[in-house]
Scaffold this motif. Structure first.
Motif, PDB file in Angstrom:
ATOM      1  N   GLY A 165      35.877  48.501  25.735  1.00 33.45           N
ATOM      2  CA  GLY A 165      35.071  47.352  26.109  1.00 33.45           C
ATOM      3  C   GLY A 165      35.387  46.744  27.455  1.00 33.45           C
ATOM      4  N   HIS A 166      36.287  47.352  28.226  1.00 28.74           N
ATOM      5  CA  HIS A 166      36.621  46.813  29.543  1.00 28.74           C
ATOM      6  C   HIS A 166      35.563  47.220  30.567  1.00 28.74           C
ATOM      7  N   PRO A 167      35.331  46.409  31.585  1.00 30.45           N
ATOM      8  CA  PRO A 167      34.396  46.800  32.651  1.00 30.45           C
ATOM      9  C   PRO A 167      35.020  47.871  33.537  1.00 30.45           C
ATOM     10  N   ILE A 168      34.174  48.456  34.399  1.00 36.94           N
ATOM     11  CA  ILE A 168      34.613  49.537  35.262  1.00 36.94           C
ATOM     12  C   ILE A 168      35.699  49.058  36.233  1.00 36.94           C
ATOM     13  N   ASN A 169      35.618  47.805  36.683  1.00 37.99           N
ATOM     14  CA  ASN A 169      36.634  47.280  37.604  1.00 37.99           C
ATOM     15  C   ASN A 169      38.011  47.253  36.943  1.00 37.99           C
ATOM     16  N   SER A 170      38.059  46.840  35.696  1.00 34.39           N
ATOM     17  CA  SER A 170      39.336  46.801  34.976  1.00 34.39           C
ATOM     18  C   SER A 170      39.870  48.207  34.734  1.00 34.39           C
ATOM     19  N   ALA A 171      38.966  49.166  34.465  1.00 31.20           N
ATOM     20  CA  ALA A 171      39.401  50.546  34.260  1.00 31.20           C
ATOM     21  C   ALA A 171      40.019  51.122  35.529  1.00 31.20           C
ATOM     22  N   ILE A 172      39.400  50.832  36.672  1.00 29.30           N
ATOM     23  CA  ILE A 172      39.970  51.298  37.938  1.00 29.30           C
ATOM     24  C   ILE A 172      41.307  50.613  38.200  1.00 29.30           C
ATOM     25  N   GLY A 173      41.400  49.320  37.871  1.00 25.97           N
ATOM     26  CA  GLY A 173      42.662  48.612  38.031  1.00 25.97           C
ATOM     27  C   GLY A 173      43.760  49.180  37.154  1.00 25.97           C
ATOM     28  N   MET A 174      43.400  49.662  35.960  1.00 29.41           N
ATOM     29  CA  MET A 174      44.391  50.282  35.082  1.00 29.41           C
ATOM     30  C   MET A 174      44.948  51.555  35.719  1.00 29.41           C
ATOM     31  N   ILE A 175      44.088  52.360  36.335  1.00 28.66           N
ATOM     32  CA  ILE A 175      44.558  53.567  37.026  1.00 28.66           C
ATOM     33  C   ILE A 175      45.482  53.187  38.174  1.00 28.66           C
ATOM     34  N   ALA A 176      45.121  52.159  38.937  1.00 28.56           N
ATOM     35  CA  ALA A 176      45.937  51.736  40.071  1.00 28.56           C
ATOM     36  C   ALA A 176      47.311  51.250  39.632  1.00 28.56           C
ATOM     37  N   THR A 177      47.399  50.704  38.424  1.00 27.71           N
ATOM     38  CA  THR A 177      48.674  50.165  37.954  1.00 27.71           C
ATOM     39  C   THR A 177      49.524  51.202  37.252  1.00 27.71           C
ATOM     40  N   GLU A 178      48.903  52.081  36.468  1.00 29.28           N
ATOM     41  CA  GLU A 178      49.645  52.971  35.590  1.00 29.28           C
ATOM     42  C   GLU A 178      49.842  54.387  36.138  1.00 29.28           C
ATOM     43  N   MET A 179      48.971  54.832  37.037  1.00 26.11           N
ATOM     44  CA  MET A 179      49.061  56.213  37.519  1.00 26.11           C
ATOM     45  C   MET A 179      50.023  56.299  38.697  1.00 26.11           C
ATOM     46  N   PRO A 180      50.786  57.397  38.807  1.00 26.92           N
ATOM     47  CA  PRO A 180      51.708  57.549  39.942  1.00 26.92           C
ATOM     48  C   PRO A 180      50.957  57.971  41.200  1.00 26.92           C
ATOM     49  N   ASP A 181      51.700  58.057  42.288  1.00 30.18           N
ATOM     50  CA  ASP A 181      51.127  58.547  43.532  1.00 30.18           C
ATOM     51  C   ASP A 181      50.767  60.030  43.400  1.00 30.18           C
ATOM     52  N   PRO A 182      49.768  60.478  44.167  1.00 28.42           N
ATOM     53  CA  PRO A 182      49.017  59.702  45.164  1.00 28.42           C
ATOM     54  C   PRO A 182      47.760  59.020  44.627  1.00 28.42           C
ATOM     55  N   ILE A 183      47.310  59.374  43.414  1.00 33.83           N
ATOM     56  CA  ILE A 183      46.029  58.847  42.958  1.00 33.83           C
ATOM     57  C   ILE A 183      46.132  57.366  42.618  1.00 33.83           C
ATOM     58  N   GLY A 184      47.327  56.912  42.198  1.00 31.24           N
ATOM     59  CA  GLY A 184      47.482  55.502  41.878  1.00 31.24           C
ATOM     60  C   GLY A 184      47.261  54.619  43.093  1.00 31.24           C
ATOM     61  N   THR A 185      47.824  55.010  44.223  1.00 29.99           N
ATOM     62  CA  THR A 185      47.635  54.234  45.446  1.00 29.99           C
ATOM     63  C   THR A 185      46.195  54.282  45.923  1.00 29.99           C
ATOM     64  N   GLU A 186      45.541  55.435  45.821  1.00 23.34           N
ATOM     65  CA  GLU A 186      44.155  55.546  46.283  1.00 23.34           C
ATOM     66  C   GLU A 186      43.225  54.645  45.474  1.00 23.34           C
ATOM     67  N   PHE A 187      43.377  54.623  44.161  1.00 21.38           N
ATOM     68  CA  PHE A 187      42.556  53.726  43.352  1.00 21.38           C
ATOM     69  C   PHE A 187      42.995  52.272  43.533  1.00 21.38           C
ATOM     70  N   GLY A 188      44.272  52.062  43.866  1.00 26.14           N
ATOM     71  CA  GLY A 188      44.700  50.707  44.189  1.00 26.14           C
ATOM     72  C   GLY A 188      44.012  50.175  45.434  1.00 26.14           C
ATOM     73  N   LEU A 189      43.773  51.041  46.409  1.00 25.70           N
ATOM     74  CA  LEU A 189      43.020  50.628  47.590  1.00 25.70           C
ATOM     75  C   LEU A 189      41.588  50.242  47.219  1.00 25.70           C
ATOM     76  N   VAL A 190      41.013  50.957  46.251  1.00 24.36           N
ATOM     77  CA  VAL A 190      39.677  50.587  45.780  1.00 24.36           C
ATOM     78  C   VAL A 190      39.693  49.179  45.192  1.00 24.36           C
ATOM     79  N   VAL A 191      40.712  48.885  44.376  1.00 27.83           N
ATOM     80  CA  VAL A 191      40.823  47.552  43.780  1.00 27.83           C
ATOM     81  C   VAL A 191      40.993  46.485  44.855  1.00 27.83           C
ATOM     82  N   ASP A 192      41.861  46.751  45.834  1.00 26.65           N
ATOM     83  CA  ASP A 192      42.099  45.758  46.883  1.00 26.65           C
ATOM     84  C   ASP A 192      40.858  45.544  47.745  1.00 26.65           C
ATOM     85  N   GLU A 193      40.134  46.611  48.044  1.00 22.17           N
ATOM     86  CA  GLU A 193      38.921  46.453  48.843  1.00 22.17           C
ATOM     87  C   GLU A 193      37.870  45.630  48.096  1.00 22.17           C
ATOM     88  N   MET A 194      37.766  45.828  46.795  1.00 27.54           N
ATOM     89  CA  MET A 194      36.840  44.993  46.019  1.00 27.54           C
ATOM     90  C   MET A 194      37.338  43.549  45.955  1.00 27.54           C
TER      91      MET A 194
END
Length: 322
Positions: A165-194
């Motif tokens: 039931g989470h929105p897409i923004n929260s799902a991307i934020g979960m990847i940015a928080t829980e996934m290791p580099d390099p994909i965690g940082t890349e999705f973290g940039l998506v969160v920060d840009e939003m």
């Protein structure tokens, strides 16, 4: 009182060596900070007390000095290679490393090896510029390949968040928080840009630009279509993750089936060089007697072209685009 050529060479050697040591030190520090400790680089910067916008600018390489900006305008490929490699080293520092390597290689080839000026200059440019560019290219490809391997897991994590039931923004934020580099940082940039003003589509398009891979583009297109027309985004992303994993399995199967052909290509390509080296060791004058023949160099060129064509044919036979 003027300096002699050898004194100028010593001065250039000292200055270029100093610049090279400084550049390599900062490069090693950047690599160490990027790979050690923490979940991913973005989370480490935030945990160290960096503000969100400062971490975004550093990771997105938004802040550049005048010299770096001038180099990027002339050679934009340098910025792209650094960005894809995941390093935060400035273009100015990369240019200093390249100039230092060129000077050191030129001095070594000209004075130590005794080569003529033009071959020394060409060899120095190849070593000083081609070497760092090749290293960045290899590191960038390895990093993108690692992102591609992590991507199905990231999609499945996103699917679980959407089904909960989470929105897409929260799902991307979960990847940015829980996934290791390099994909965690890349999705973290998506969160920060939003967070700092971009909409979801623009942030995902920037992600696809930073990571040039078809799977990322499919993901961006899928999210855009769902945003415009509606539909079950979780099911679409789950199907995309399944397709990517099936393609990985197919690639592994093809690689196993073509292993004999790739080994044969390696052995066939290496055999003439090894044979020539062994013959030269056994009989040092074997090639020296024919090198002065006018047909020797044309024959070597023809042989090299035929070998290259053969390697290209074998490469096309054992490599498939899946």
């Amino acid at each position: 009182m003027g300096f002699t050529d050898i004194e100028y060479a010593y001065i250039l050697l000292f200055v270029s060596g100093l610049l090279l040591v400084e550049g390599l030190y900062h490069l090693a520090v950047d690599v160490r900070r990027g790979e050690n400790g923490g979940r991913n680089r973005r989370m480490r910067l935030l945990a160290a007390g960096a503000a969100g916008d400062a971490a975004l600018n550093r990771l997105r390489r938004a802040e550049t000095d005048r010299l770096s900006a001038a180099i990027i305008r002339v050679l934009p490929v340098t910025e792209r290679l650094i960005r894809e490699s995941g390093l935060t080293i400035s273009v100015r520092r990369l240019a200093a490393i390249c100039v230092s390597l060129v000077v050191l290689a030129l001095l070594a080839l000209r004075f130590a090896a005794g080569l003529p000026p033009l071959p020394s200059l060409l060899g120095a440019l190849a070593v000083g510029i081609g070497g760092p560019m090749l290293a960045l290219t290899v590191r960038g490809r390895l990093r993108i390949a690692k992102i591609v391997l992590q991507f199905p897991e990231a999609l499945e994590m996103m699917v679980r968040c959407l089904k909960a039931g989470h929105p897409i923004n929260s799902a991307i934020g979960m990847i940015a928080t829980e996934m290791p580099d390099p994909i965690g940082t890349e999705f973290g940039l998506v969160v920060d840009e939003m967070t700092y003003g971009l909409d979801l589509h623009s942030a995902l398009v920037n992600l696809a630009v930073r990571v040039p891979n078809p799977d990322l583009r499919y993901f961006v297109v899928t999210v855009q279509i769902q945003h415009n027309t509606g539909g079950n985004l979780g099911e679409a992303l789950g199907n995309l993750a399944t397709v990517i994993r099936d393609r990985f399995a197919m690639k592994a199967k093809v690689k196993a089936l073509t292993s004999q052909g790739r080994s044969s290509a390696f052995i066939i390509g290496l055999m003439p060089l090894v044979s020539a080296a062994l013959i030269n060791v056994v009989n040092k004058g074997y090639f020296g007697d024919v090198m002065t023949d006018p047909l020797f160099m044309p024959g070597m060129v023809v042989a090299g072209v035929l070998m290259a064509i053969g390697h290209l044919i074998i490469h096309r036979l054992v490599n498939f685009r899946i």
